[in-house]
Write an enzyme that holds these catalytic residues in place. Structure first.
Site, PDB file in Angstrom:
ATOM      1  N   LYS A 128       0.951  -1.162   0.090  1.00  0.00           N
ATOM      2  CA  LYS A 128       0.142   0.090  -0.001  1.00  0.00           C
ATOM      3  C   LYS A 128       0.907   1.250  -0.081  1.00  0.00           C
ATOM      4  CE  LYS A 128      -4.517   0.954   0.405  1.00  0.00           C
ATOM      5  NZ  LYS A 128      -5.599  -0.111   0.080  1.00  0.00           N
ATOM      6  N   ASP A 168      -7.072   4.615  -3.972  1.00  0.00           N
ATOM      7  CA  ASP A 168      -7.545   4.390  -2.727  1.00  0.00           C
ATOM      8  C   ASP A 168      -8.157   5.658  -2.494  1.00  0.00           C
ATOM      9  OD1 ASP A 168      -7.868   2.173  -0.365  1.00  0.00           O
ATOM     10  OD2 ASP A 168      -7.310   4.141   0.478  1.00  0.00           O
TER      11      ASP A 168
HETATM   12  N1  GLU Z   1      -7.413   0.271  -2.549  1.00  0.00           N
HETATM   13  C1  GLU Z   1      -8.110  -0.762  -3.022  1.00  0.00           C
HETATM   14  C2  GLU Z   1      -8.167  -1.708  -1.850  1.00  0.00           C
HETATM   15  O1  GLU Z   1      -8.317  -1.237  -0.757  1.00  0.00           O
HETATM   16  C3  GLU Z   1      -7.852  -1.618  -4.241  1.00  0.00           C
HETATM   17  C4  GLU Z   1      -6.436  -1.901  -4.282  1.00  0.00           C
HETATM   18  C5  GLU Z   1      -6.081  -2.259  -5.725  1.00  0.00           C
HETATM   19  O2  GLU Z   1      -6.886  -2.222  -6.764  1.00  0.00           O
HETATM   20  O3  GLU Z   1      -5.007  -2.689  -5.976  1.00  0.00           O
HETATM   21  O4  GLU Z   1      -8.439  -2.696  -1.978  1.00  0.00           O
END
Ligand code: GLU
Length: 447
Positions: A128, A168
């Site tokens: 992340k 996100d």
């Molecule tokens: N931010 C999204 C999550 O919390 C998607 C992450 C992504 O698609 O890599 O899962």
């Protein structure tokens, strides 16, 4: 040492070496609550410092992001990418741009992502990132300069087989576009698979934008189905008014439920007729305005700046805003008002006390790592399309999303059953995901 005592000792060690990161501690502690049961049956998972290795990110990058605003002033933000674990595949997870982003928040999100991704059954590691940058009130040109500066460092650390960021909170297709553009320039390659959440004409996937919200609705529909219930006639609350909330509302309405309330940082609106999605969309997506204007557009609605959206009686509660937005007081109110199902669209929106309260009250509760996996699931589908230079239809992609959400539901339910706690989605999700990552870690040696 007994399993509970071992888990507690591991946890205290993690708190001590990650001081000042309460959200990260919270995410770890939620996992550990479930692990006690697993360690009683399979104590080998506590050997070889496996748990300590799992809780230590493989790599953490923190960097300066300088940028110039429209008036010529220079600003400095802090960028992060936490590459948590890559035993199952390249690091995968979104980027969050929000003024409150810090290392502890990125670590909690990365930790959750690792297990969420494992639960999908797809070959994805977990990571992340983000920055303490607030896109609110910035011009497109400012956002572009920020994104370009952010990618000028990040590009060294990512790639289709290395680490694949996405969006996100605060990062949508506009931000992904500016970052992908800069990545393309810096690497002199059209590496579509280096980032997901792209626009349709430049390598994106159909349904990616809708995916987290749709996936949540599909998951809840499985929860209802398992109890011989359906969305028909159900009153639903969706907190938030961002991308996840908007597409949850859309799909819940398509499936026969009525979303009667939603919120943003300024307050919440109640519309017993059902939220008028087009009005909400115009307000939030096209005009980026506060939710209180909804009540001026739709006469049947009322706006409240005080209190909590969880005060509104409902059958299904779907927290889709942000971490720790639903506390024990809210949980008690929801239960008193007859809530029948709770599922997380955001990452860790429910406090531990609220989560435990729902369990003690016998309310089915689905954690985000299961219920909101639709976003990353569809990112994986985007990666598959990029790798094969293909583009699938909306129906085909949506069908795959629904199937993968159904599989996640089954995995949670099956594991909870196996461990003697039928219907406990938290336990099922945690144990199934942990075992997947842990077994791969054991197979790959001390890494
Ligand atoms: N931010 C999204 C999550 O919390 C998607 C992450 C992504 O698609 O890599 O899962």
């Amino acid at each position: 040492m007994r399993a509970a005592a071992r888990a507690e000792a591991f946890f205290q060690d993690i708190v001590a070496r990650n001081a000042g990161e309460p959200e990260f501690h919270q995410a770890v502690s939620c996992l550990f609550e479930s692990l006690v049961l697993l360690l009683e049956r399979a104590p080998h998972y506590a050997d070889a410092a496996l748990i300590q290795r799992l809780c230590e990110p493989e790599r953490q990058v923190i960097f300066r992001v300088p940028w110039q605003d429209d008036l010529g002033a220079i600003h400095v933000n802090r960028g992060f990418r936490v590459q948590f674990n890559s035993v199952l595949g390249p690091y995968k997870g979104g980027l969050r741009f929000h003024p409150r982003v810090n290392l502890g928040i990125v670590k909690f999100l990365g930790f959750e992502q690792l297990f969420k991704n494992a639960l999908t059954g797809l070959p994805l590691g977990g990571g992340k990132g983000g920055a303490d940058f607030d896109p609110k009130g910035k011009s497109d040109a400012e956002v572009m300069r920020f994104c370009q500066s952010f990618m000028t460092e990040l590009y060294r650390h990512i790639g289709p087989d290395v680490d694949v960021p996405a969006g996100d909170v605060g990062v949508g297709v506009r931000e992904i576009g500016y970052m992908f553009g800069q990545h393309k320039r810096l690497t002199n390659s059209y590496a579509s698979g280096a980032i997901t959440g792209k626009g349709l004409s430049w390598g994106g996937s159909r349904v990616r934008k809708e995916a987290t919200g749709y996936g949540l609705a599909y998951f809840v529909s499985e929860m209802l189905d398992a109890r011989d219930l359906a969305f028909d006639g159900c009153k639903v609350i969706v907190s938030g008014a961002g991308n996840v909330a908007l597409h949850t509302i859309e799909k819940v309405h398509q499936m026969g439920g009525t979303v009667i309330a939603c919120s943003d940082s300024s307050g919440y609106i109640v519309d017993e007729q059902g939220i008028d999605l087009e009005a909400l969309r115009t307000l939030k997506e096209a005009r980026r305005r506060s939710i209180h204007e909804y009540a001026t557009l739709v006469p049947s609605a009322r706006y409240r700046a005080d209190g909590s959206v969880w005060d509104v009686p409902c059958d299904i509660a779907l927290p889709c805003a942000t971490q720790n937005e639903l506390d024990e007081t809210a949980a008690r109110t929801l239960v008193k008002n007859g809530v029948r199902i709770v599922a997380e669209g955001a990452n860790m929106p429910t406090t531990p006390e609220a989560r435990r309260y729902f369990r003690s009250a016998g309310i089915p509760f689905a954690p985000g790592k299961a219920a909101n996996a639709g976003g990353v699931v569809t990112s994986a589908l985007e990666m598959q399309q990029n790798a094969s230079r293909d583009s699938w239809s909306f129906e085909d992609t949506d069908e795959r999303l629904a199937t993968l959400m159904r599989n996640i539901h089954e995995r949670c339910i099956g594991t909870a059953e196996e461990y003697g706690r039928p219907g406990d989605y938290v336990l099922g999700a945690n144990i199934a995901a942990f075992k997947k990552v842990a077994d791969a870690m054991i197979a790959l040696g001390i890494i």
